[in-house]
Design a protein around this motif. Structure first.
Motif, PDB file in Angstrom:
ATOM      1  N   VAL A 107       0.832  -0.989   0.001  1.00  0.00           N
ATOM      2  CA  VAL A 107      -0.325  -0.081  -0.041  1.00  0.00           C
ATOM      3  C   VAL A 107       0.820   1.204   0.075  1.00  0.00           C
ATOM      4  O   VAL A 107       0.794   2.340  -1.127  1.00  0.00           O
ATOM      5  CB  VAL A 107      -1.164  -0.401   0.944  1.00  0.00           C
ATOM      6  N   GLY A 108       1.896   1.165   0.639  1.00  0.00           N
ATOM      7  CA  GLY A 108       3.171   2.490   1.191  1.00  0.00           C
ATOM      8  C   GLY A 108       3.577   2.961  -0.597  1.00  0.00           C
ATOM      9  O   GLY A 108       4.153   3.696  -0.881  1.00  0.00           O
ATOM     10  N   ARG A 124       1.692   5.209  -5.151  1.00  0.00           N
ATOM     11  CA  ARG A 124       1.277   6.782  -5.351  1.00  0.00           C
ATOM     12  C   ARG A 124       0.069   7.517  -6.496  1.00  0.00           C
ATOM     13  O   ARG A 124       0.559   8.382  -6.827  1.00  0.00           O
ATOM     14  CB  ARG A 124       3.206   7.051  -6.343  1.00  0.00           C
ATOM     15  N   SER A 161      -2.181  12.931   1.207  1.00  0.00           N
ATOM     16  CA  SER A 161      -2.213  11.366   1.776  1.00  0.00           C
ATOM     17  C   SER A 161      -1.747  12.056   3.522  1.00  0.00           C
ATOM     18  O   SER A 161      -2.100  10.863   4.235  1.00  0.00           O
ATOM     19  CB  SER A 161      -1.104  10.755   1.295  1.00  0.00           C
ATOM     20  N   GLU A 162      -1.444  12.842   3.740  1.00  0.00           N
ATOM     21  CA  GLU A 162      -1.025  13.066   4.890  1.00  0.00           C
ATOM     22  C   GLU A 162      -1.786  13.722   5.380  1.00  0.00           C
ATOM     23  O   GLU A 162      -2.282  12.893   6.873  1.00  0.00           O
ATOM     24  CB  GLU A 162       0.317  14.038   4.785  1.00  0.00           C
ATOM     25  N   ARG A 180      -3.521  10.642   6.252  1.00  0.00           N
ATOM     26  CA  ARG A 180      -2.945   9.650   7.719  1.00  0.00           C
ATOM     27  C   ARG A 180      -3.117  10.437   9.530  1.00  0.00           C
ATOM     28  O   ARG A 180      -3.100   9.511  10.642  1.00  0.00           O
ATOM     29  CB  ARG A 180      -1.343   9.292   7.727  1.00  0.00           C
ATOM     30  N   ASP A 228       5.793  13.716   7.236  1.00  0.00           N
ATOM     31  CA  ASP A 228       5.656  12.966   6.096  1.00  0.00           C
ATOM     32  C   ASP A 228       6.649  13.972   5.172  1.00  0.00           C
ATOM     33  O   ASP A 228       5.898  15.302   5.262  1.00  0.00           O
ATOM     34  CB  ASP A 228       4.977  12.751   4.933  1.00  0.00           C
ATOM     35  N   GLU A 243      -6.914   3.424  -3.848  1.00  0.00           N
ATOM     36  CA  GLU A 243      -5.196   4.266  -2.443  1.00  0.00           C
ATOM     37  C   GLU A 243      -5.290   4.304  -1.479  1.00  0.00           C
ATOM     38  O   GLU A 243      -5.347   4.547  -0.193  1.00  0.00           O
ATOM     39  CB  GLU A 243      -4.200   4.708  -3.512  1.00  0.00           C
ATOM     40  N   LEU A 244      -6.340   5.357  -1.246  1.00  0.00           N
ATOM     41  CA  LEU A 244      -7.345   6.276   0.130  1.00  0.00           C
ATOM     42  C   LEU A 244      -7.753   4.745   1.393  1.00  0.00           C
ATOM     43  O   LEU A 244      -7.715   5.118   1.914  1.00  0.00           O
ATOM     44  CB  LEU A 244      -8.037   7.828  -0.079  1.00  0.00           C
ATOM     45  N   ASP A 260      -5.047   2.762   2.045  1.00  0.00           N
ATOM     46  CA  ASP A 260      -4.713   4.304   3.279  1.00  0.00           C
ATOM     47  C   ASP A 260      -4.769   4.115   4.581  1.00  0.00           C
ATOM     48  O   ASP A 260      -4.602   4.234   5.497  1.00  0.00           O
ATOM     49  CB  ASP A 260      -4.204   4.980   2.841  1.00  0.00           C
ATOM     50  N   ARG A 271      -3.507   1.199   6.035  1.00  0.00           N
ATOM     51  CA  ARG A 271      -2.229   0.869   5.980  1.00  0.00           C
ATOM     52  C   ARG A 271      -1.874   2.025   7.610  1.00  0.00           C
ATOM     53  O   ARG A 271      -0.896   1.179   8.464  1.00  0.00           O
ATOM     54  CB  ARG A 271      -1.176   1.750   5.337  1.00  0.00           C
ATOM     55  N   ASN A 272      -2.988   2.810   7.990  1.00  0.00           N
ATOM     56  CA  ASN A 272      -2.341   3.261   8.591  1.00  0.00           C
ATOM     57  C   ASN A 272      -3.295   3.022  10.267  1.00  0.00           C
ATOM     58  O   ASN A 272      -2.896   3.616  10.769  1.00  0.00           O
ATOM     59  CB  ASN A 272      -3.110   5.034   8.296  1.00  0.00           C
TER      60      ASN A 272
END
Length: 271
Positions: free
Chosen positions: A136-137, A140, A147-148, A151, A168, A229-230, A233, A236-237
């Motif tokens: 996942v990381g 892009r 993304s930040e 997160r 980040d 991706e979001l 994310d 993942r976060n």
């Protein structure tokens, strides 16, 4: 690995069924999903005689991980011993995969979760930390500032001290700043862009009301690839919930913030 490949890793997460923990795995999959009003993940067994303490820990993990008390934490460590990290990782899978599945389906991406066979050999934490999270990381599609912001929202909702202290580097170079990040906690009344507000509303829905999540607004501001991706994310976060649950989320700095970035391999590089 492309977006479809990362999504397929969700099925591999579902297939994880460590020997001796099948009944616990089945129980926590039921508990976590029902706690947030979603369908439970498939499980190898129908469950069995599981200590209620495990079920209660899993329920609190799903409802609000910040509510796990020191006494509850100490008791689960005493009960599970060397298996506590593995079981907590299984709880993370039971908690987050249904959320992600609901999020993806809300904008038309349906990922089959029924595994072809059960994986008795792969260590869950190893697969999560060294395969799934880096995959996942490495994605892009989403710009680094968004993304930040996403997160940091998750970090604050789960009250992960480590995650809250990190910034980040790439996002800072792309225009992120403390003045921007200060807007996150009151984003509805902030000057953040409509794109950022849509992302934050979606994150909040996945975290707090996943059974009601909608991807309609998200897709007005993000492409299909970005929306996927979001969603991933957030999961993942959300691995920070494992650290918070076990009281292992201490910041690496005594005060202030620490910069980091994701390397080409998707793993964090600090400093």
């Amino acid at each position: 690995m492309d977006t479809a490949g990362v999504c397929s890793e969700l099925t591999r997460l579902v297939a994880l069924s460590p020997p001796g923990l099948a009944d616990i795995n089945a129980d926590i999959r039921d508990v976590c999903a029902m706690t947030v009003g979603l369908a439970p993940l498939p499980a190898e067994t129908t469950g069995g005689a599981v200590d209620p303490m495990v079920s209660e820990f899993a329920e609190q993990f799903s409802v609000d991980v910040t509510g796990i008390s020191n006494a509850q934490r100490a008791a689960i460590v005493d009960l599970l011993g060397s298996e506590v990290f593995t079981v907590t990782t299984l709880i993370y899978i039971a908690d987050f995969v249904p959320r992600v599945h609901a999020g993806l389906r809300s904008f038309g991406v349906d990922v089959p979760l029924e595994p072809a066979s059960w994986d008795h050999d792969t260590q869950p934490a190893d697969f999560v930390m060294n395969v799934f999270l880096p995959a996942v990381g490495r994605m892009r599609a989403v710009d680094p500032v968004t993304s930040e912001i996403v997160r940091l929202r998750g970090a604050r909702q789960h009250n992960c001290r480590l995650c809250r202290s990190l910034r980040d580097t790439v996002a800072l170079q792309a225009g992120g700043s403390e003045s921007v990040y200060d807007e996150i906690d009151h984003y509805e009344q902030s000057d953040l862009s409509a794109r950022h507000k849509a992302a934050l509303r979606y994150v909040d829905a996945l975290i707090w009301t996943p059974s009601k999540v909608s991807g309609d607004e998200l897709r007005q501001h993000f492409s299909r690839e970005e929306a996927i991706e979001l969603t991933l994310d957030v999961m993942r976060n959300g691995y920070n919930k494992v650290a918070v649950a076990l009281g292992a989320d201490g910041a690496r700095v005594a005060e202030g913030t620490e910069q980091y970035r994701l390397g080409d391999d998707g793993q964090p590089i600090y400093g």
